[in-house]
Motif scaffolding. Sequence first.
Motif, PDB file in Angstrom:
ATOM      1  N   ASN A   7       0.933  -1.159  -0.020  1.00 34.46           N
ATOM      2  CA  ASN A   7       0.072  -0.024   0.012  1.00 34.46           C
ATOM      3  C   ASN A   7       0.868   1.246   0.172  1.00 34.46           C
ATOM      4  OD1 ASN A   7      -1.895   1.884   0.817  1.00 34.46           O
ATOM      5  ND2 ASN A   7      -3.372   0.214   1.471  1.00 34.46           N
ATOM      6  N   PRO A   8       0.611   2.100  -0.714  1.00 37.55           N
ATOM      7  CA  PRO A   8       1.536   3.534  -0.954  1.00 37.55           C
ATOM      8  C   PRO A   8       1.376   4.428   0.330  1.00 37.55           C
ATOM      9  CG  PRO A   8      -0.448   3.593  -2.266  1.00 37.55           C
ATOM     10  CD  PRO A   8      -0.589   2.377  -1.884  1.00 37.55           C
ATOM     11  N   GLN A   9       0.332   4.303   1.263  1.00 39.01           N
ATOM     12  CA  GLN A   9       0.398   4.912   2.443  1.00 39.01           C
ATOM     13  C   GLN A   9       0.246   4.206   3.608  1.00 39.01           C
ATOM     14  OE1 GLN A   9      -2.862   7.795   2.397  1.00 39.01           O
ATOM     15  NE2 GLN A   9      -4.276   6.191   2.084  1.00 39.01           N
ATOM     16  N   PRO A  10       0.409   4.416   4.872  1.00 37.10           N
ATOM     17  CA  PRO A  10       0.388   3.562   5.901  1.00 37.10           C
ATOM     18  C   PRO A  10      -1.381   3.341   6.078  1.00 37.10           C
ATOM     19  CG  PRO A  10       1.910   5.270   6.469  1.00 37.10           C
ATOM     20  CD  PRO A  10       1.265   5.653   5.145  1.00 37.10           C
ATOM     21  N   ILE A  11      -1.674   2.083   6.134  1.00 34.87           N
ATOM     22  CA  ILE A  11      -3.062   1.836   6.209  1.00 34.87           C
ATOM     23  C   ILE A  11      -3.617   2.101   7.718  1.00 34.87           C
ATOM     24  CG2 ILE A  11      -2.980  -0.128   4.650  1.00 34.87           C
ATOM     25  CD1 ILE A  11      -2.934  -1.935   6.797  1.00 34.87           C
ATOM     26  N   TRP A  12      -2.732   2.169   8.741  1.00 34.83           N
ATOM     27  CA  TRP A  12      -3.321   2.653  10.008  1.00 34.83           C
ATOM     28  C   TRP A  12      -3.689   4.096   9.924  1.00 34.83           C
ATOM     29  CZ3 TRP A  12       1.771   1.017   9.014  1.00 34.83           C
ATOM     30  CH2 TRP A  12       2.704   2.021   9.179  1.00 34.83           C
ATOM     31  N   LYS A  13      -3.248   4.710   8.980  1.00 35.91           N
ATOM     32  CA  LYS A  13      -3.777   6.351   8.842  1.00 35.91           C
ATOM     33  C   LYS A  13      -5.088   6.345   8.331  1.00 35.91           C
ATOM     34  CE  LYS A  13       0.926   8.609   9.503  1.00 35.91           C
ATOM     35  NZ  LYS A  13       1.606   9.714   8.609  1.00 35.91           N
ATOM     36  N   SER A  14      -5.462   5.560   7.473  1.00 31.75           N
ATOM     37  CA  SER A  14      -6.797   5.736   6.799  1.00 31.75           C
ATOM     38  C   SER A  14      -7.865   4.933   7.427  1.00 31.75           C
ATOM     39  CB  SER A  14      -6.460   4.935   5.190  1.00 31.75           C
ATOM     40  OG  SER A  14      -6.290   3.596   5.855  1.00 31.75           O
ATOM     41  N   GLY A  15      -7.709   4.269   8.537  1.00 37.18           N
ATOM     42  CA  GLY A  15      -8.656   3.907   9.539  1.00 37.18           C
ATOM     43  C   GLY A  15      -9.271   2.544   8.820  1.00 37.18           C
ATOM     44  N   LEU A  16      -8.660   1.997   7.759  1.00 35.26           N
ATOM     45  CA  LEU A  16      -9.161   0.674   7.253  1.00 35.26           C
ATOM     46  C   LEU A  16      -8.680  -0.604   8.219  1.00 35.26           C
ATOM     47  CD1 LEU A  16      -7.849   1.254   3.623  1.00 35.26           C
ATOM     48  CD2 LEU A  16     -10.269   1.318   4.401  1.00 35.26           C
ATOM     49  N   ARG A  17      -9.454  -1.466   7.956  1.00 42.02           N
ATOM     50  CA  ARG A  17      -9.092  -2.781   8.969  1.00 42.02           C
ATOM     51  C   ARG A  17      -7.765  -3.202   8.453  1.00 42.02           C
ATOM     52  NH1 ARG A  17     -14.103  -6.830   9.679  1.00 42.02           N
ATOM     53  NH2 ARG A  17     -13.435  -7.091   7.360  1.00 42.02           N
ATOM     54  N   VAL A  18      -7.040  -3.928   9.380  1.00 40.72           N
ATOM     55  CA  VAL A  18      -6.053  -4.657   9.050  1.00 40.72           C
ATOM     56  C   VAL A  18      -6.360  -6.108   9.069  1.00 40.72           C
ATOM     57  CG1 VAL A  18      -3.476  -5.230   9.499  1.00 40.72           C
ATOM     58  CG2 VAL A  18      -4.459  -2.734   9.620  1.00 40.72           C
ATOM     59  N   LYS A  19      -5.979  -7.155   8.080  1.00 37.68           N
ATOM     60  CA  LYS A  19      -5.957  -8.439   8.196  1.00 37.68           C
ATOM     61  C   LYS A  19      -4.771  -9.071   8.677  1.00 37.68           C
ATOM     62  CE  LYS A  19      -5.625 -11.193   4.439  1.00 37.68           C
ATOM     63  NZ  LYS A  19      -6.048 -11.613   3.230  1.00 37.68           N
ATOM     64  N   ASN A  20      -4.908 -10.063   9.413  1.00 36.34           N
ATOM     65  CA  ASN A  20      -3.725 -10.786  10.016  1.00 36.34           C
ATOM     66  C   ASN A  20      -3.506 -11.710   8.917  1.00 36.34           C
ATOM     67  OD1 ASN A  20      -1.960 -12.452  11.259  1.00 36.34           O
ATOM     68  ND2 ASN A  20      -3.264 -13.414  12.894  1.00 36.34           N
ATOM     69  N   VAL A  21      -2.489 -11.874   8.141  1.00 35.05           N
ATOM     70  CA  VAL A  21      -2.064 -12.649   7.186  1.00 35.05           C
ATOM     71  C   VAL A  21      -1.489 -13.916   7.777  1.00 35.05           C
ATOM     72  CG1 VAL A  21      -1.980 -10.864   5.309  1.00 35.05           C
ATOM     73  CG2 VAL A  21      -0.094 -11.612   6.446  1.00 35.05           C
ATOM     74  N   ALA A  22      -0.995 -14.059   8.707  1.00 33.89           N
ATOM     75  CA  ALA A  22      -0.618 -15.053   9.710  1.00 33.89           C
ATOM     76  C   ALA A  22       0.526 -15.931   8.698  1.00 33.89           C
ATOM     77  CB  ALA A  22      -1.730 -16.068  10.010  1.00 33.89           C
ATOM     78  N   ASN A  23       1.519 -15.053   8.154  1.00 33.64           N
ATOM     79  CA  ASN A  23       2.753 -15.839   7.447  1.00 33.64           C
ATOM     80  C   ASN A  23       3.992 -15.541   7.841  1.00 33.64           C
ATOM     81  OD1 ASN A  23       3.455 -12.997   6.751  1.00 33.64           O
ATOM     82  ND2 ASN A  23       2.388 -13.280   4.604  1.00 33.64           N
ATOM     83  N   THR A  24       4.074 -15.465   9.021  1.00 36.65           N
ATOM     84  CA  THR A  24       5.435 -15.186   9.687  1.00 36.65           C
ATOM     85  C   THR A  24       6.124 -16.116  10.485  1.00 36.65           C
ATOM     86  OG1 THR A  24       4.741 -13.599  11.110  1.00 36.65           O
ATOM     87  CG2 THR A  24       5.228 -12.585   9.184  1.00 36.65           C
ATOM     88  N   GLY A  25       5.297 -16.908  11.169  1.00 35.54           N
ATOM     89  CA  GLY A  25       5.894 -17.642  12.262  1.00 35.54           C
ATOM     90  C   GLY A  25       4.990 -18.934  12.677  1.00 35.54           C
ATOM     91  N   VAL A  26       5.419 -19.927  13.495  1.00 31.82           N
ATOM     92  CA  VAL A  26       4.870 -20.890  13.822  1.00 31.82           C
ATOM     93  C   VAL A  26       4.753 -21.006  15.348  1.00 31.82           C
ATOM     94  CG1 VAL A  26       4.689 -23.407  13.890  1.00 31.82           C
ATOM     95  CG2 VAL A  26       5.553 -22.457  11.877  1.00 31.82           C
TER      96      VAL A  26
END
Length: 136
Positions: free
Chosen positions: A117-136
């Motif tokens: 995303n070209p801008q930080p999504i936390w500044k736009s008020g949009l929900r963030v999805k946990n992509v669950a792709n970084t650790g077990v």
Amino acid sequence: SMESAGGGYGGDADLEAEYDDTAWRRAYTTGMESNSYVVECQDLPSDLKGTLFRNGPARFERGHQKVMHPFDGDGMLTAVTFTGHRRAIIRSKFVQTEGYLEEMRANQLLFPGQFGNPQPIWKSGLRVKNVANTGV
């Protein structure tokens, strides 16, 4: 440059010769929904036993939409179990997060990417999805 520092780097020409764009793109192809199969391999040590777990991005599209960055891909957990008989059992499945299930039902991407995303999504008020792709 790395060359002047003694790193042995031969410049851009060496990088271009080693880079395979097709192979790189294949690494970011959506995996199967879930998978399980057995591999027989005489080269495996007969006493190799245990399970290797790996988690990483594996779903890069929904419907006709693609994520903009590989790190935004939904996570898949893969287990490779070595049986000790020159055999490995390979199993994989996507991590069933709330966001994953929402997008599966809608058959489209519903969340903006965190990395593509070209801008930080936390500044736009949009929900963030946990992509669950970084650790077990």
